[in-house]
Scaffold this motif. Structure first.
Motif, short mmCIF file in Angstrom:
data_model
loop_
_atom_site.label_atom_id
_atom_site.label_comp_id
_atom_site.label_asym_id
_atom_site.label_seq_id
_atom_site.Cartn_x
_atom_site.Cartn_y
_atom_site.Cartn_z
N HIS A 54 32.68 11.23 16.81
CA HIS A 54 31.79 12.39 16.95
C HIS A 54 31.60 13.08 15.61
O HIS A 54 32.57 13.31 14.88
CB HIS A 54 32.37 13.38 17.97
N LYS A 55 30.36 13.42 15.27
CA LYS A 55 30.04 14.12 14.02
C LYS A 55 29.73 15.58 14.35
O LYS A 55 28.65 15.90 14.86
CB LYS A 55 28.86 13.45 13.32
N GLU A 98 35.53 23.11 17.36
CA GLU A 98 36.50 23.90 16.61
C GLU A 98 36.38 23.61 15.11
O GLU A 98 36.45 24.52 14.28
CB GLU A 98 37.92 23.58 17.09
N VAL A 99 36.20 22.35 14.76
CA VAL A 99 36.03 21.97 13.36
C VAL A 99 34.83 22.68 12.76
O VAL A 99 34.89 23.25 11.65
CB VAL A 99 35.86 20.43 13.26
N GLY A 104 33.61 9.25 2.18
CA GLY A 104 34.80 9.82 2.78
C GLY A 104 34.85 9.53 4.27
O GLY A 104 33.82 9.41 4.93
N GLY A 105 36.06 9.42 4.81
CA GLY A 105 36.22 9.30 6.25
C GLY A 105 36.05 7.90 6.79
O GLY A 105 35.01 7.26 6.60
N ASN A 141 33.34 20.96 1.63
CA ASN A 141 32.09 21.23 2.34
C ASN A 141 31.12 20.04 2.32
O ASN A 141 29.90 20.21 2.38
CB ASN A 141 31.39 22.47 1.78
N LEU A 142 31.68 18.83 2.24
CA LEU A 142 30.89 17.61 2.35
C LEU A 142 30.87 17.22 3.84
O LEU A 142 31.56 16.31 4.30
CB LEU A 142 31.49 16.49 1.49
N ARG A 143 30.07 17.92 4.58
CA ARG A 143 30.13 17.89 6.05
C ARG A 143 29.71 16.55 6.65
O ARG A 143 30.13 16.22 7.76
CB ARG A 143 29.25 19.02 6.62
N GLN A 144 28.87 15.81 5.95
CA GLN A 144 28.35 14.57 6.52
C GLN A 144 29.44 13.55 6.79
O GLN A 144 29.30 12.68 7.65
CB GLN A 144 27.29 13.96 5.60
N TYR A 145 30.57 13.64 6.08
CA TYR A 145 31.64 12.66 6.24
C TYR A 145 32.60 12.98 7.39
O TYR A 145 33.42 12.14 7.78
CB TYR A 145 32.46 12.56 4.95
N VAL A 146 32.54 14.18 7.91
CA VAL A 146 33.56 14.67 8.85
C VAL A 146 33.29 14.16 10.26
O VAL A 146 32.18 14.23 10.77
CB VAL A 146 33.60 16.21 8.84
N THR A 147 34.35 13.66 10.91
CA THR A 147 34.26 13.23 12.31
C THR A 147 35.51 13.64 13.08
O THR A 147 36.55 13.94 12.49
CB THR A 147 34.10 11.70 12.43
#
Length: 343
Positions: free
Chosen positions: A192-193, A64-65, A251-252, A169-175
């Protein structure tokens, strides 16, 4: 004249009987699955099964993310301000991920306490269900089932860690993250990334699909900190580890824990120590704490105290995370914070 009784038609009798059979079957199935005991109270839960469910929840939330970000349908809002005065973001990705993760776990184990960062009253059009399938890697690495009392469990979920970075839109940090604590101690961790598809998981004393790196620097460590206040942390960190310390802003909280490990994800920074000097929520750190514990690492307050994952969502004592080092020695090297001096 005799009082009149209530008479059911044949159709009414049939419906009443069917309802009774359905209720009995449901209770019987619940007993077989271990959800409730014959007394009607919740009994035990298999942590191996709960690990598989946690992985499934994190992956579904991650879909969903990713979908919301790729459709550019964030519908960004503010939940208010953090203690540092920054805007606390809320997006459609947070909410859709929450609905998948929270309801999947709650529908599977309705008697467990589940704490989520988000709260949403929108009902799911399609109720999330799980088929109880155990993935092959979990079956191989976690050979034993571990039953624990249901009332001892607290589940912490973070449907979207690094929301600020997500909006940039710094996607690498999102989990997306799930943690299971038993009597306040984190025992299952899943990080989970969504944008790379990488998932790290661990069950304390049983197994993990991630491992520590081979080497860590103690003399000139790379210390990973929050990018939102890296400048404030720099003085604190250099006072502890010297001017040759390398500060790694990121981030994260989930991302920061993965930076300490051999995550096999090339988008990750590499760090030796993770430090956070301010208040932080438990759903941000519980999954990483469980993974580090499973691998022989540590995550504590800055004073070296264990973090209890019961009760309040708040961890007020800052954060120090390490692996492959003498954690108690790291604690001794930290300077006293101004907040601690004030009591």
């Amino acid at each position: 004249m005799a009082p009149m009784g209530v008479r059911l038609s044949p159709i009414g009798v049939a419906i009443f009987c069917l309802l009774g059979v359905a209720i009995i079957y449901h209770l019987y199935w619940e007993m077989l699955s271990g959800r409730i005991s014959p007394s009607g109270r919740s009994s035990t839960v298999d942590l191996k099964e709960l690990l598989a469910l946690s992985v499934e929840a994190a992956v579904r939330g991650g879909r969903e993310v990713k979908r919301v970000r790729e459709d550019n349908a964030l519908e960004e809002k503010s939940k208010g301000e953090t203690r540092e005065g920054a805007s606390e973001k809320l997006t459609e990705g947070d909410l859709r991920s929450h609905r998948q993760m929270f309801h999947l776990i709650s529908n599977t184990y309705p008697f467990l306490k589940v704490n989520s960062e988000e709260h949403d009253n929108v009902e799911q059009e399609n109720t999330p269900v799980w088929d109880h399938r155990i993935p092959a890697d979990i079956s191989q690495m976690v050979p034993n089932s571990v039953e624990v009392p249901a009332e001892s469990i607290t589940v912490w979920i973070d449907p979207l860690d690094a929301t600020q970075e997500y909006t940039e839109n710094l996607r690498q940090y999102v989990t997306t993250m799930v943690c299971v604590a038993v009597d306040g101690e984190p025992v299952i961790g899943v990080i989970h990334k969504p944008f790379t598809g990488y998932t790290a998981w661990a069950l304390v004393d049983q197994g993990a699909n991630i491992k520590p790196r081979e080497k860590y620097s103690k003399e000139s460590p790379h210390v990973i900190v929050s990018r939102s206040h890296a400048g404030k942390v720099k003085v604190f960190v250099e006072a502890a580890f010297g001017n040759n310390t390398v500060i790694v802003p990121a981030g994260g909280a989930g991302y920061k824990v993965l930076s300490l490990l051999d995550s096999r994800d090339e988008t990750d920074d590499k760090a030796d120590i993770y430090i956070h000097v301010t208040y932080i929520k438990k759903w941000d750190i519980c999954a990483g704490n469980a993974i580090l514990r499973a691998l022989g690492g540590h995550m504590t307050t800055l004073k070296g105290q264990p973090i209890d994952y019961r009760g309040s969502e708040r961890n007020e004592g800052g954060l120090l995370a390490s692996i492959g080092m003498d954690h108690s020695d790291l604690v001794k090297r930290l300077p006293e914070r101004e907040a601690d001096k004030r009591g």
